[in-house]
Design an enzyme around this catalytic site. Structure first.
Site, PDB file in Angstrom:
ATOM      1  N   ASP A 244      -0.380  -4.073  10.358  1.00  0.00           N
ATOM      2  CA  ASP A 244      -0.072  -3.662   8.994  1.00  0.00           C
ATOM      3  C   ASP A 244       1.266  -2.907   8.982  1.00  0.00           C
ATOM      4  O   ASP A 244       2.228  -3.335   9.612  1.00  0.00           O
ATOM      5  CB  ASP A 244      -1.224  -2.839   8.425  1.00  0.00           C
ATOM      6  CG  ASP A 244      -1.115  -2.590   6.932  1.00  0.00           C
ATOM      7  OD1 ASP A 244      -1.522  -3.474   6.159  1.00  0.00           O
ATOM      8  OD2 ASP A 244      -0.629  -1.515   6.539  1.00  0.00           O
ATOM      9  N   TRP A 245       1.335  -1.744   8.311  1.00  0.00           N
ATOM     10  CA  TRP A 245       2.575  -0.977   8.282  1.00  0.00           C
ATOM     11  C   TRP A 245       2.995  -0.499   9.667  1.00  0.00           C
ATOM     12  O   TRP A 245       4.165  -0.220   9.917  1.00  0.00           O
ATOM     13  CB  TRP A 245       2.439   0.221   7.339  1.00  0.00           C
ATOM     14  CG  TRP A 245       2.996  -0.049   5.981  1.00  0.00           C
ATOM     15  CD1 TRP A 245       2.292  -0.415   4.861  1.00  0.00           C
ATOM     16  CD2 TRP A 245       4.366   0.010   5.582  1.00  0.00           C
ATOM     17  NE1 TRP A 245       3.144  -0.588   3.797  1.00  0.00           N
ATOM     18  CE2 TRP A 245       4.429  -0.325   4.208  1.00  0.00           C
ATOM     19  CE3 TRP A 245       5.548   0.309   6.247  1.00  0.00           C
ATOM     20  CZ2 TRP A 245       5.621  -0.368   3.499  1.00  0.00           C
ATOM     21  CZ3 TRP A 245       6.744   0.273   5.533  1.00  0.00           C
ATOM     22  CH2 TRP A 245       6.770  -0.062   4.182  1.00  0.00           C
TER      23      TRP A 245
ATOM     24  N   HIS B 210      -8.552  -7.936   8.142  1.00  0.00           N
ATOM     25  CA  HIS B 210      -7.219  -7.341   8.195  1.00  0.00           C
ATOM     26  C   HIS B 210      -7.158  -6.216   9.220  1.00  0.00           C
ATOM     27  O   HIS B 210      -6.218  -6.126   9.997  1.00  0.00           O
ATOM     28  CB  HIS B 210      -6.838  -6.819   6.809  1.00  0.00           C
ATOM     29  CG  HIS B 210      -5.504  -6.161   6.758  1.00  0.00           C
ATOM     30  ND1 HIS B 210      -4.334  -6.848   6.969  1.00  0.00           N
ATOM     31  CD2 HIS B 210      -5.145  -4.867   6.535  1.00  0.00           C
ATOM     32  CE1 HIS B 210      -3.308  -6.022   6.874  1.00  0.00           C
ATOM     33  NE2 HIS B 210      -3.763  -4.810   6.620  1.00  0.00           N
TER      34      HIS B 210
ATOM     35  N   ASP C 146      -8.613 -12.301   7.656  1.00  0.00           N
ATOM     36  CA  ASP C 146      -7.708 -11.447   6.884  1.00  0.00           C
ATOM     37  C   ASP C 146      -7.145 -12.223   5.686  1.00  0.00           C
ATOM     38  O   ASP C 146      -6.421 -13.206   5.868  1.00  0.00           O
ATOM     39  CB  ASP C 146      -6.565 -10.969   7.785  1.00  0.00           C
ATOM     40  CG  ASP C 146      -5.606 -10.010   7.084  1.00  0.00           C
ATOM     41  OD1 ASP C 146      -5.833  -9.689   5.901  1.00  0.00           O
ATOM     42  OD2 ASP C 146      -4.651  -9.576   7.741  1.00  0.00           O
TER      43      ASP C 146
ATOM     44  N   TRP D 149      -2.924  -7.760  -3.021  1.00  0.00           N
ATOM     45  CA  TRP D 149      -3.236  -6.399  -2.568  1.00  0.00           C
ATOM     46  C   TRP D 149      -2.372  -5.376  -3.290  1.00  0.00           C
ATOM     47  O   TRP D 149      -2.861  -4.353  -3.762  1.00  0.00           O
ATOM     48  CB  TRP D 149      -3.033  -6.317  -1.065  1.00  0.00           C
ATOM     49  CG  TRP D 149      -2.815  -4.927  -0.516  1.00  0.00           C
ATOM     50  CD1 TRP D 149      -1.633  -4.413  -0.069  1.00  0.00           C
ATOM     51  CD2 TRP D 149      -3.789  -3.895  -0.358  1.00  0.00           C
ATOM     52  NE1 TRP D 149      -1.809  -3.125   0.365  1.00  0.00           N
ATOM     53  CE2 TRP D 149      -3.120  -2.773   0.197  1.00  0.00           C
ATOM     54  CE3 TRP D 149      -5.153  -3.803  -0.618  1.00  0.00           C
ATOM     55  CZ2 TRP D 149      -3.776  -1.586   0.481  1.00  0.00           C
ATOM     56  CZ3 TRP D 149      -5.812  -2.605  -0.335  1.00  0.00           C
ATOM     57  CH2 TRP D 149      -5.123  -1.517   0.215  1.00  0.00           C
TER      58      TRP D 149
END
Length: 451
Positions: free
Chosen positions: A276-277, A432, A403, A317
């Site tokens: 993710d980030w 995810h 995901d 999202w």
């Protein structure tokens, strides 16, 4: 004295001052004890007292004639009194205690002529080992006190430490810093497990809306291999400070914090672990100091270069976050990870007790670069070039197949930009937050990234 040192280490593990003691009679240990006044809420629960009590029970007599007490620290006045009353033949201690020692350092109660019993005293046995254990303990305590006394900026919130008590499967000691230039006084939390000279260091970067708790199933595997594990909480998340204003957060700022963090800790032989980030930011780090990095373990993330459209799943999202900025983080994890317990899901809500703590959660979805001129897009394009043509380390990819945001198709696109990336490891039930199935991924990674 070696056995007494073992008791002292047990005290240290329990958060007590590391002092241990054993009582020996005729070459046999009949009682042992370690410091426990804090945990037991008993001011008399010194190591010597606990060992004397155990020995008295073992022989059925409070008089301990012919016995020797071995203790890692010179006894205090209380313990000296108990020793004399028990009629011990001998006391052997390790380190002298210049503040409260009652065997000669402050007073010498053992040589008072008015007393009707004489106990022979010998000091300095394994004194170095005993002293180092105590010195390290108090040095760490002072460091913790300095870290915990970081002042809180007026424009930030700090989740109370006791909010994290009882969080399941998160036993690790917190570490804090606030003096990186880019932090500007915000306090940042990180986990730091394993030896500093380990052959590999796993730098585990989380994303939004998670925190270092996400890696709780992977950290033990990395640590068990004898490696070092670093898992920071981004500012705005986990145990790190939470800026009140969304505008504090930016791609460039968070990236600079991470660059300074890696340099401050002097990390090297790094396997970068991202999702993710953690990947959106983390994948831009190695090109600035490629010599620090040995490997990349990449999971469900992207390089946000601004010159290709974001996935439909991510756009959905982002829209959900805009419509419902106070979404329930625990419910989000429960929906995508039915194997998680309610307590595990609830742990993801802990850092954010009310909406004031959620500025980072609100800011991050909109921060993902979408256009070429967006903050972070240019540096991400540079990173793409680095990974595709300059990267010489090993790469492993693990993909949560379920995901809906950054799944198999997105990861296939990322893989094409990662030089030397082999076929990914698919986690069929993983979503995810694929780290929730992290143990087998970590075991495979330990076997793949060999020092």
């Amino acid at each position: 004295m070696g056995l007494a040192l073992e008791q002292a280490r047990m005290a240290e593990e329990a958060g007590e001052v590391p002092v241990g003691a054993v009582v020996v009679k005729d070459g046999r240990v009949i009682g042992s004890g370690c410091n426990a006044p804090v945990g037991s809420q008993d001011p008399t629960a010194h190591a010597e007292i606990s060992a004397l009590r155990a020995a008295a029970r073992a022989i059925g007599n409070y008089r301990l004639d012919g016995c020797t007490l071995y203790v890692t620290l010179e006894p205090c006045a209380m313990c000296t009194g108990a020793v004399l009353h028990a009629r011990l033949a001998r006391v052997v201690y390790g380190a002298a205690d210049p503040k409260t020692g009652a065997a000669g350092s402050v007073v010498d109660l053992f040589c008072q002529p008015q007393l009707n019993h004489r106990t022979h005293v010998q000091g300095g046995v394994l004194a170095q080992e005993c002293s180092v254990l105590l010195a390290d303990f108090f040095r760490n305590r002072r460091q913790e006190a300095r870290m915990n006394n970081h002042p809180l900026r007026e424009d930030a919130l700090r989740t109370p430490e006791d909010s994290f008590w009882g969080v399941p499967d998160y036993p690790w000691k917190p570490h804090y810093l606030n003096d990186l230039p880019s932090l500007q006084g915000f306090r940042m939390h990180y986990l730091d497990e394993g030896p500093r000279d380990a052959p590999l260091t796993w730098l585990c970067l989380h994303g939004n809306p998670s925190w270092s708790y996400l890696y709780r199933k992977m950290i033990p595997v990395f640590a068990a291999a004898g490696h070092r594990v670093i898992a920071p909480d981004l500012v705005g998340f986990g145990k790190s400070d939470k800026p009140k204003k969304e505008g504090v957060h930016s791609f460039s700022w968070h990236r600079q914090v991470l660059l300074e963090f890696v340099e401050r800790l002097g990390l090297k032989r790094i396997v970068l672990v991202v999702q993710d980030w953690g990947g959106i930011l983390g994948l831009t780090l190695p090109m600035d100091a490629a010599w620090r990095y040995r490997g990349l373990l990449v999971m469900n993330t992207i390089l946000a270069t601004g010159d290709s459209p974001l996935s439909p799943g991510f756009v959905a999202w982002r829209q959900m976050c805009a419509r419902n900025p106070e979404f329930d983080v625990a419910r989000l994890f429960a929906r995508g990870n039915p194997q998680m317990s309610p307590q595990e899901c609830a742990a993801y809500n802990v850092p954010f007790p009310d909406r004031g703590y959620r500025a980072g959660l609100r800011a991050f979805p909109a921060m993902v670069p979408e256009q070429p001129q967006d903050d972070g897009a240019d540096i991400s394009r540079q990173a793409r070039e680095f990974w595709s043509s300059q990267w010489i380390g090993q790469t492993m990819m693990a993909v949560g197949a379920q995901d809906p945001v950054l799944g198999g198709e997105v990861m296939a696109g990322l893989r094409r930009n990662l030089r030397g990336c082999p076929e990914p490891m698919f986690v069929e039930k993983g979503g995810h937050f694929v780290q929730e199935h992290g143990e087998p991924i970590a075991r495979a990674a330990v076997g793949y990234f060999r020092p």
